[in-house]
Design a protein around this motif. Structure first.
Motif, PDB file in Angstrom:
ATOM      1  N   MET A  99       0.871  -1.170   0.000  1.00  0.00           N
ATOM      2  CA  MET A  99       0.000   0.000   0.000  1.00  0.00           C
ATOM      3  C   MET A  99       0.913   1.228   0.000  1.00  0.00           C
ATOM      4  SD  MET A  99      -3.016  -0.967   2.741  1.00  0.00           S
ATOM      5  CE  MET A  99      -3.947   0.542   2.345  1.00  0.00           C
ATOM      6  N   VAL A 100       0.721   2.102  -0.989  1.00  0.00           N
ATOM      7  CA  VAL A 100       1.549   3.306  -1.122  1.00  0.00           C
ATOM      8  C   VAL A 100       0.708   4.513  -0.723  1.00  0.00           C
ATOM      9  CG1 VAL A 100       2.926   4.727  -2.663  1.00  0.00           C
ATOM     10  CG2 VAL A 100       2.882   2.237  -2.973  1.00  0.00           C
ATOM     11  N   PHE A 101       1.176   5.244   0.296  1.00  0.00           N
ATOM     12  CA  PHE A 101       0.465   6.414   0.804  1.00  0.00           C
ATOM     13  C   PHE A 101       1.209   7.679   0.370  1.00  0.00           C
ATOM     14  CE2 PHE A 101      -0.233   2.848   3.610  1.00  0.00           C
ATOM     15  CZ  PHE A 101      -1.592   2.883   3.885  1.00  0.00           C
ATOM     16  N   LYS A 102       0.605   8.444  -0.514  1.00  0.00           N
ATOM     17  CA  LYS A 102       1.235   9.682  -0.959  1.00  0.00           C
ATOM     18  C   LYS A 102       0.897  10.798   0.025  1.00  0.00           C
ATOM     19  CE  LYS A 102       1.307   8.276  -5.795  1.00  0.00           C
ATOM     20  NZ  LYS A 102       0.982   8.621  -7.200  1.00  0.00           N
ATOM     21  N   VAL A 103       1.937  11.493   0.493  1.00  0.00           N
ATOM     22  CA  VAL A 103       1.788  12.456   1.594  1.00  0.00           C
ATOM     23  C   VAL A 103       2.287  13.836   1.155  1.00  0.00           C
ATOM     24  CG1 VAL A 103       2.446  13.006   3.960  1.00  0.00           C
ATOM     25  CG2 VAL A 103       2.044  10.627   3.303  1.00  0.00           C
ATOM     26  N   LEU A 104       1.514  14.864   1.513  1.00  0.00           N
ATOM     27  CA  LEU A 104       1.933  16.257   1.322  1.00  0.00           C
ATOM     28  C   LEU A 104       2.169  16.875   2.691  1.00  0.00           C
ATOM     29  CD1 LEU A 104      -0.547  17.469  -1.452  1.00  0.00           C
ATOM     30  CD2 LEU A 104       1.694  16.382  -1.719  1.00  0.00           C
ATOM     31  N   GLN A 105       3.341  17.477   2.871  1.00  0.00           N
ATOM     32  CA  GLN A 105       3.733  18.090   4.141  1.00  0.00           C
ATOM     33  C   GLN A 105       3.876  19.594   3.925  1.00  0.00           C
ATOM     34  OE1 GLN A 105       7.474  16.622   5.569  1.00  0.00           O
ATOM     35  NE2 GLN A 105       7.374  17.714   7.522  1.00  0.00           N
ATOM     36  N   ASN A 155       5.978  26.499   2.094  1.00  0.00           N
ATOM     37  CA  ASN A 155       6.641  25.436   1.338  1.00  0.00           C
ATOM     38  C   ASN A 155       5.930  24.099   1.553  1.00  0.00           C
ATOM     39  OD1 ASN A 155       8.708  26.984   0.155  1.00  0.00           O
ATOM     40  ND2 ASN A 155       9.928  26.897   2.048  1.00  0.00           N
ATOM     41  N   VAL A 156       5.948  23.257   0.525  1.00  0.00           N
ATOM     42  CA  VAL A 156       5.285  21.950   0.585  1.00  0.00           C
ATOM     43  C   VAL A 156       6.271  20.870   0.145  1.00  0.00           C
ATOM     44  CG1 VAL A 156       3.394  20.528  -0.265  1.00  0.00           C
ATOM     45  CG2 VAL A 156       3.035  22.979   0.103  1.00  0.00           C
ATOM     46  N   SER A 157       6.444  19.858   0.983  1.00  0.00           N
ATOM     47  CA  SER A 157       7.234  18.685   0.619  1.00  0.00           C
ATOM     48  C   SER A 157       6.263  17.612   0.134  1.00  0.00           C
ATOM     49  CB  SER A 157       8.040  18.165   1.814  1.00  0.00           C
ATOM     50  OG  SER A 157       9.036  19.097   2.190  1.00  0.00           O
ATOM     51  N   ARG A 158       6.513  17.098  -1.073  1.00  0.00           N
ATOM     52  CA  ARG A 158       5.613  16.135  -1.697  1.00  0.00           C
ATOM     53  C   ARG A 158       6.261  14.748  -1.652  1.00  0.00           C
ATOM     54  NH1 ARG A 158       1.803  18.584  -4.870  1.00  0.00           N
ATOM     55  NH2 ARG A 158       1.785  16.839  -6.349  1.00  0.00           N
ATOM     56  N   TRP A 159       5.822  13.948  -0.694  1.00  0.00           N
ATOM     57  CA  TRP A 159       6.336  12.582  -0.548  1.00  0.00           C
ATOM     58  C   TRP A 159       5.422  11.653  -1.336  1.00  0.00           C
ATOM     59  CZ3 TRP A 159      10.932  13.144   1.498  1.00  0.00           C
ATOM     60  CH2 TRP A 159      11.155  14.187   2.389  1.00  0.00           C
ATOM     61  N   ILE A 160       5.621  11.615  -2.665  1.00  0.00           N
ATOM     62  CA  ILE A 160       4.652  10.947  -3.536  1.00  0.00           C
ATOM     63  C   ILE A 160       5.295   9.964  -4.516  1.00  0.00           C
ATOM     64  CG2 ILE A 160       3.032  12.873  -3.385  1.00  0.00           C
ATOM     65  CD1 ILE A 160       4.028  13.763  -6.141  1.00  0.00           C
ATOM     66  N   GLU A 205      13.993  10.242  -4.574  1.00  0.00           N
ATOM     67  CA  GLU A 205      14.364  11.409  -3.783  1.00  0.00           C
ATOM     68  C   GLU A 205      13.270  11.806  -2.792  1.00  0.00           C
ATOM     69  OE1 GLU A 205      15.845  16.054  -4.464  1.00  0.00           O
ATOM     70  OE2 GLU A 205      15.478  14.718  -6.171  1.00  0.00           O
ATOM     71  N   ASN A 206      12.024  11.670  -3.217  1.00  0.00           N
ATOM     72  CA  ASN A 206      10.888  12.015  -2.357  1.00  0.00           C
ATOM     73  C   ASN A 206       9.950  10.808  -2.229  1.00  0.00           C
ATOM     74  OD1 ASN A 206      11.459  14.989  -2.034  1.00  0.00           O
ATOM     75  ND2 ASN A 206      11.237  14.903  -4.264  1.00  0.00           N
ATOM     76  N   PRO A 207      10.393   9.779  -1.510  1.00  0.00           N
ATOM     77  CA  PRO A 207       9.626   8.528  -1.473  1.00  0.00           C
ATOM     78  C   PRO A 207       8.336   8.649  -0.673  1.00  0.00           C
ATOM     79  CG  PRO A 207      11.428   8.435   0.091  1.00  0.00           C
ATOM     80  CD  PRO A 207      11.599   9.715  -0.672  1.00  0.00           C
ATOM     81  N   ALA A 208       7.317   7.953  -1.162  1.00  0.00           N
ATOM     82  CA  ALA A 208       6.062   7.869  -0.425  1.00  0.00           C
ATOM     83  C   ALA A 208       6.168   6.749   0.609  1.00  0.00           C
ATOM     84  CB  ALA A 208       4.906   7.587  -1.383  1.00  0.00           C
TER      85      ALA A 208
END
Length: 241
Positions: free
Chosen positions: A143-149, A155-160, A171-174
């Motif tokens: 299960m892959v959970f895409k997260v926005l911080q 500023n927004v970090s996109r862990w997707i 580089e920005n793993p979900a």
């Protein structure tokens, strides 16, 4: 001598710069959003926590958006209260329905949005966990959970980014939850039942034997009483007419 000292100084500064650059690159990579524990069982329930570290030196994390995978819906999702945060739950239609405890559910949670109270949030150098209970977990490998911080400075970090088998971590793993198949019922589990059946059979034959012995004793007792009565009758004189 002065030239040698200058060369040593330049070399030291160069090594320091290289080390700083390496550490600067490695630091943030190890501080991405994760789910803990990172493993679960298909068809089971579990308590998981989304761990969110703050990577900024000046801003606080004020919002965390967790998107649940569309290809692996979960029937039951509940959140644990987190001091200083509120949570909004979004749902979506699912087809086919999800069966949970005999009920057919046509909706599933699609997104969880955690928002910090004013002047709150995850400060620099800190992290926060957001506990979630989920189940039954889908019949899927992951299960892959895409997260926005979102930070207080906008500023927004996109862990997707989804992982690729055999490739390096993006580089920005979900956050990824690995799901293992439920273990099949082992034959050892049936052994106690078989032993219990054997015990039941033994108890039944033992009970029958006990009843037979009791019947024999009762019969012998009856014969003894009959013999005593007969002997007593022989000793008594016959009644005169």
């Amino acid at each position: 001598m002065i030239r040698l000292r200058r060369s040593a100084t330049v070399a030291a500064l160069t090594l320091t710069a290289v080390a700083t650059a390496v550490l600067g690159v490695a630091g943030p990579a190890s501080a991405h959003v994760t789910i803990n524990p990172a493993e679960g069982t298909q068809g089971g329930y579990g308590r998981f926590a989304f761990r969110v570290p703050n990577e900024s030196d000046t801003a606080s994390t004020v919002k965390v958006e967790v998107n649940l995978p569309e290809n692996a819906p979960v029937g039951s999702v509940s959140t644990m209260p987190v001091a200083g945060w509120t949570v909004a739950v979004e749902k979506r239609k699912v087809d086919p329905p999800i069966e949970v405890h005999g009920s057919q559910l046509t909706e599933a949670v699609s997104k969880l949005t955690f928002t910090a109270a004013p002047n709150g949030g995850v400060k620099p150098g800190e992290f926060q966990e957001f506990p979630v209970s989920m189940g039954p977990l889908p019949q899927a490998d992951t299960m892959v959970f895409k997260v926005l911080q979102t930070y207080s400075d906008g500023n927004v970090s996109r862990w997707i980014e989804e992982p690729t088998p055999g490739a390096e971590e993006p580089e920005n793993p979900a956050p990824v939850l690995k799901l293992a198949a439920a273990a099949p019922a082992s034959s050892a589990a049936s052994a106690p039942a078989a032993a219990a059946d054997d015990d039941d059979d033994d108890d039944g034959s033992g009970g029958a034997t006990a009843l037979g012995v009791a019947g024999l004793v009762a019969g012998l007792g009856g014969l003894a009483l009959g013999g005593l009565a007969f002997a007593r009758t022989r000793r008594e004189p016959a009644a005169k007419s």
